[in-house]
Write a protein that holds these residues in place. Structure first.
Motif, PDB file in Angstrom:
ATOM      1  N   LYS A  66       4.559   5.979  -1.201  1.00 18.23           N
ATOM      2  CA  LYS A  66       4.882   7.394  -1.039  1.00 18.23           C
ATOM      3  C   LYS A  66       3.746   8.248  -1.563  1.00 18.23           C
ATOM      4  O   LYS A  66       3.082   7.898  -2.536  1.00 18.23           O
ATOM      5  N   ILE A  67       3.532   9.393  -0.900  1.00 18.10           N
ATOM      6  CA  ILE A  67       2.530  10.367  -1.339  1.00 18.10           C
ATOM      7  C   ILE A  67       3.242  11.686  -1.610  1.00 18.10           C
ATOM      8  O   ILE A  67       3.969  12.211  -0.760  1.00 18.10           O
ATOM      9  N   ARG A  68       3.032  12.218  -2.837  1.00 17.27           N
ATOM     10  CA  ARG A  68       3.614  13.500  -3.218  1.00 17.27           C
ATOM     11  C   ARG A  68       2.499  14.392  -3.735  1.00 17.27           C
ATOM     12  O   ARG A  68       2.210  14.424  -4.931  1.00 17.27           O
ATOM     13  N   GLY A  69       1.842  15.094  -2.812  1.00 13.19           N
ATOM     14  CA  GLY A  69       0.725  15.938  -3.218  1.00 13.19           C
ATOM     15  C   GLY A  69      -0.416  15.097  -3.769  1.00 13.19           C
ATOM     16  O   GLY A  69      -1.027  14.298  -3.060  1.00 13.19           O
ATOM     17  N   GLN A  70      -0.685  15.248  -5.079  1.00 13.24           N
ATOM     18  CA  GLN A  70      -1.774  14.520  -5.720  1.00 13.24           C
ATOM     19  C   GLN A  70      -1.331  13.153  -6.244  1.00 13.24           C
ATOM     20  O   GLN A  70      -2.157  12.392  -6.740  1.00 13.24           O
ATOM     21  N   GLU A  71      -0.037  12.856  -6.139  1.00 13.93           N
ATOM     22  CA  GLU A  71       0.482  11.607  -6.688  1.00 13.93           C
ATOM     23  C   GLU A  71       0.760  10.588  -5.591  1.00 13.93           C
ATOM     24  O   GLU A  71       1.332  10.925  -4.548  1.00 13.93           O
ATOM     25  N   TYR A  72       0.362   9.345  -5.859  1.00 13.71           N
ATOM     26  CA  TYR A  72       0.556   8.238  -4.926  1.00 13.71           C
ATOM     27  C   TYR A  72       1.353   7.144  -5.628  1.00 13.71           C
ATOM     28  O   TYR A  72       0.957   6.674  -6.700  1.00 13.71           O
ATOM     29  N   ASP A  73       2.488   6.752  -5.031  1.00 10.60           N
ATOM     30  CA  ASP A  73       3.236   5.593  -5.511  1.00 10.60           C
ATOM     31  C   ASP A  73       2.740   4.376  -4.747  1.00 10.60           C
ATOM     32  O   ASP A  73       2.880   4.315  -3.511  1.00 10.60           O
ATOM     33  N   VAL A  74       2.150   3.420  -5.466  1.00  8.97           N
ATOM     34  CA  VAL A  74       1.563   2.264  -4.804  1.00  8.97           C
ATOM     35  C   VAL A  74       2.031   0.979  -5.466  1.00  8.97           C
ATOM     36  O   VAL A  74       2.474   0.971  -6.618  1.00  8.97           O
ATOM     37  N   SER A  75       1.929  -0.103  -4.707  1.00  8.25           N
ATOM     38  CA  SER A  75       2.188  -1.441  -5.227  1.00  8.25           C
ATOM     39  C   SER A  75       1.024  -2.321  -4.798  1.00  8.25           C
ATOM     40  O   SER A  75       0.261  -1.947  -3.886  1.00  8.25           O
TER      41      SER A  75
END
Length: 487
Positions: free
Chosen positions: A311-320
Motif C-alpha cells: 500500500k502507498i499512502r502519500g509518502q508512506e509505503y507498506d512493503v514486505s
C-alpha cells in the motif's frame, strides 16, 4: 555545577527511567487517555454489582481519583504508585526519589504529548501498530496464551488489549518526538564548549576512566557466484509464482524469508520517503514500486531480496520482502581463516603495519579505510571506556598488551555467517581528570546537554502558562522544578 541539573525530567530520568523497556512500562501502567473537561473532579472507574435473592442493586465504588489534569490528559492517583511498581520491577533504584518527583515526571510527559498533538507532530498509526505487534510477540514469549495475556492486563479481548497498548505507545511516541523537536536545533560552538569547561571549578571536573583505542582486521568467507545465482533464481521463481499464478506473497515470506524482523513487525515494514529507514538499495527498490507490484531480485549487504508493495499512502509505503542468504561453503570458510593468519604473520614479522594491512586486506569496509580503527557507537570517537565496553569486545582484548596482535578470532553474526578477525589495542589512556584538549568530544556532549536542558526549561515555562493544568489533593503541596501549580 556540572551535575546540578534542576530540570525534573533529567534529575528523575537519569536515576531510573532509562531502565524501563516497553514491556515493563506496560506491565502495570494504566494511564488514562480520555479527554476530560475542566469540571471533572474525580474518576469513578469501577462498578460493583451486588445481587440478592430478588433484587439486583448496583452501586458505584470510587477506587481511583484524578490527581492532575494536563491539557487533554489526566493522571490518576494510582499512576504514581504504579510507576513505582514498574520501576522496581525493572530493577531501578528509587532511593531518594519522592512521589512528588514521580508526579513531576508524569506531568511533563503529559505536557509533551498534549503539545505534540497541538503542533500536529506526526506519529504514524502503521508504525505504532508494528510496535504493538512486536510488543505482544515479546509478551507471548513469556506468557504464551493470548487469553491469559488479555486477562492479565484486565482487557475484554485481544482487540481491547491491542487498543490499550496502541494508546500507550502512541502517546509515548508523541512525548518523545515533542522533546526531540524542542532540542533538535540546539547546537554548541567550540567557544561555548570552552566557556562551559572553564566555568567548572578544577576540583569539580569529572574523572574519566581508562580508555582504549581498538583496531581490527576482518576476513569474511567469499560466496561463490554459483551460490549467488542459486538464490537469485529461487527469488525469481517466487516472483513468478506470485505474479503469474496468484500465489500469496506473505506465504513466501512466512515459509522462506530469512529476515527475523518481518515476523516481529507483522510482516509489513512502513517506509517514509522523508525518514530514511532500511539500507539504500532496499529503499530505492521499494520506492520505485506501484501498489501490488513485486520487484526483481536485488542485492544488499544483508543478502538478496524481492520486495512487494502492499500500500502507498502519500509518502508512506507498506512493503514486505523475502530475504535469502547464499550458502557459504566450508572451503570458503577455511580459505578466509588461512588468509587472515597470513596477514597476521606479516604484521608480527614487521613486513607491514596493522593499519596498512587493514587498508589492504580487511573485508570490513566501515573500518578498513581508517586503518581498522573501531568507532565507539555511543560517543562517535575512537575511545572505549573500559568500564562501559561491550562485554564481547572486552573479553577479546582484556589479555592483550598494548600493540600486541591477537590470535585469529572466530565470530558469528545473527544470520549465522562466520567471519574471522584479529584485534589490536592501538592506544591506552589511563584514568584522568577531564582535559579540554584530550576530552573535547565528551565535554562538548556535556555542554550540549546543559544547553538542551535550558531549552527544555524555557519551553516548559512558556507552555505551562499556556496550558490548562490542575493538580489536586496532596500533590498540590509538592515543590516542583516547574511551575505546575502556577503560583
Amino acid at each position: 555545577m556540572l551535575l546540578r541539573i534542576n530540570n525534573l525530567k533529567f534529575t528523575i530520568n537519569l536515576k531510573y527511567l532509562s531502565v524501563l523497556g516497553m514491556s515493563l512500562l506496560l506491565a502495570n501502567a494504566t494511564y488514562a487517555q480520555e479527554v476530560i473537561k475542566e469540571e471533572v473532579k474525580e474518576a469513578v472507574v469501577e462498578e460493583v454489582v451486588e445481587k440478592t435473592d430478588s433484587v439486583s442493586a448496583q452501586k458505584a465504588v470510587k477506587i481511583d481519583g484524578v490527581a492532575a489534569v494536563v491539557g487533554d490528559f489526566i493522571i490518576l492517583d494510582s499512576d504514581v504508585p504504579k510507576e513505582r511498581e514498574q520501576i522496581t520491577a525493572a530493577g531501578g533504584s528509587l532511593e531518594g526519589v519522592t512521589d512528588c518527583q514521580i508526579m513531576g515526571t508524569l506531568l511533563e510527559n503529559k505536557l509533551y504529548a498534549h503539545h505534540a498533538i497541538q503542533d500536529s507532530i506526526p506519529v504514524s498509526d502503521a508504525e505504532v501498530r508494528q510496535e504493538v505487534d512486536y510488543t505482544i510477540q515479546q509478551f507471548l514469549q513469556q506468557k504464551p496464551d493470548m487469553d491469559e495475556l488479555v486477562k492479565f492486563y484486565k482487557q475484554e479481548d485481544e482487540k481491547g488489549l491491542r487498543d490499550y497498548i496502541f494508546e500507550i505507545i502512541k502517546n509515548n511516541k508523541l512525548s518523545t518526538k515533542m522533546r526531540a523537536s524542542i532540542v533538535e536545533e540546539v547546537e554548541v560552538t567550540p567557544e561555548e564548549v570552552r566557556t562551559f569547561f572553564n566555568k567548572i571549578p578544577e576540583e569539580e571536573r569529572p574523572d574519566f576512566g581508562t580508555e582504549l583505542k581498538v583496531a581490527q582486521i576482518v576476513a569474511k568467507p567469499k560466496i561463490s557466484e554459483e551460490e549467488k545465482q542459486k538464490v537469485i533464481d529461487r527469488l525469481k521463481q517466487f516472483k513468478a509464482d506470485v505474479v503469474e499464478n496468484g500465489a500469496s506473497f506473505r506465504s513466501k515470506v512466512v515459509l522462506y524469508g530469512q529476515d527475523p524482523g518481518m515476523k516481529q513487525s507483522g510482516y509489513v515494514y512502513t517506509l517514509n520517503r522523508k525518514k530514511p529507514r532500511m539500507v539504500k538499495e532496499f529503499r530505492q527498490v521499494a520506492f520505485s514500486l506501484q501498489e501490488g507490484e513485486v520487484s526483481d531480485p536485488f542485492e544488499s549487504e544483508f543478502g538478496y531480496h524481492i520486495v512487494y508493495c502492499e500500500k502507498i499512502r502519500g509518502q508512506e509505503y507498506d512493503v514486505s520482502h523475502v530475504l535469502l542468504f547464499p550458502k557459504v561453503s566450508s572451503e570458503a570458510v577455511k580459505e578466509a581463516k588461512e588468509r587472515l593468519e597470513k596477514v597476521r604473520q606479516r604484521i608480527v614479522d614487521g613486513d607491514i603495519t596493522f593499519a596498512e594491512a587493514a587498508k589492504e586486506a580487511s573485508d570490513e569496509k566501515e573500518t578498513r579505510g581508517d586503518g581498522g580503527q573501531l568507532i565507539n557507537p555511543q560517543t562517535q570517537d575512537y575511545n572505549f571506556d573500559l568500564t562501559k565496553m561491550d562485554p564481547e569486545l572486552y573479553a577479546q582484548i582484556q589479555n592483550l598488551n598494548d600493540n600486541e596482535v591477537s590470535q585469529v578470532l572466530t565470530e558469528q553474526d545473527r544470520k549465522g555467517n562466520v567471519s574471522f578477525k584479529i584485534i589490536k589495542v592501538t592506544d591506552r589512556i589511563d584514568e584522568h581528570k577531564a582535559s579540554y584538549a584530550r576530552d573535547f568530544l565528551k565535554i562538548k556532549e556535556l555542554a550540549l546537554r546543559e544547553k538542551q536542558i535550558k531549552a527544555i526549561q524555557t519551553w516548559q515555562k512558556e507552555k505551562i502558562l499556556d496550558t490548562y493544568i490542575k493538580v489536586s489533593g496532596p500533590y498540590r503541596d509538592c515543590e516542583y522544578a516547574g511551575n505546575w501549580l502556577k503560583k
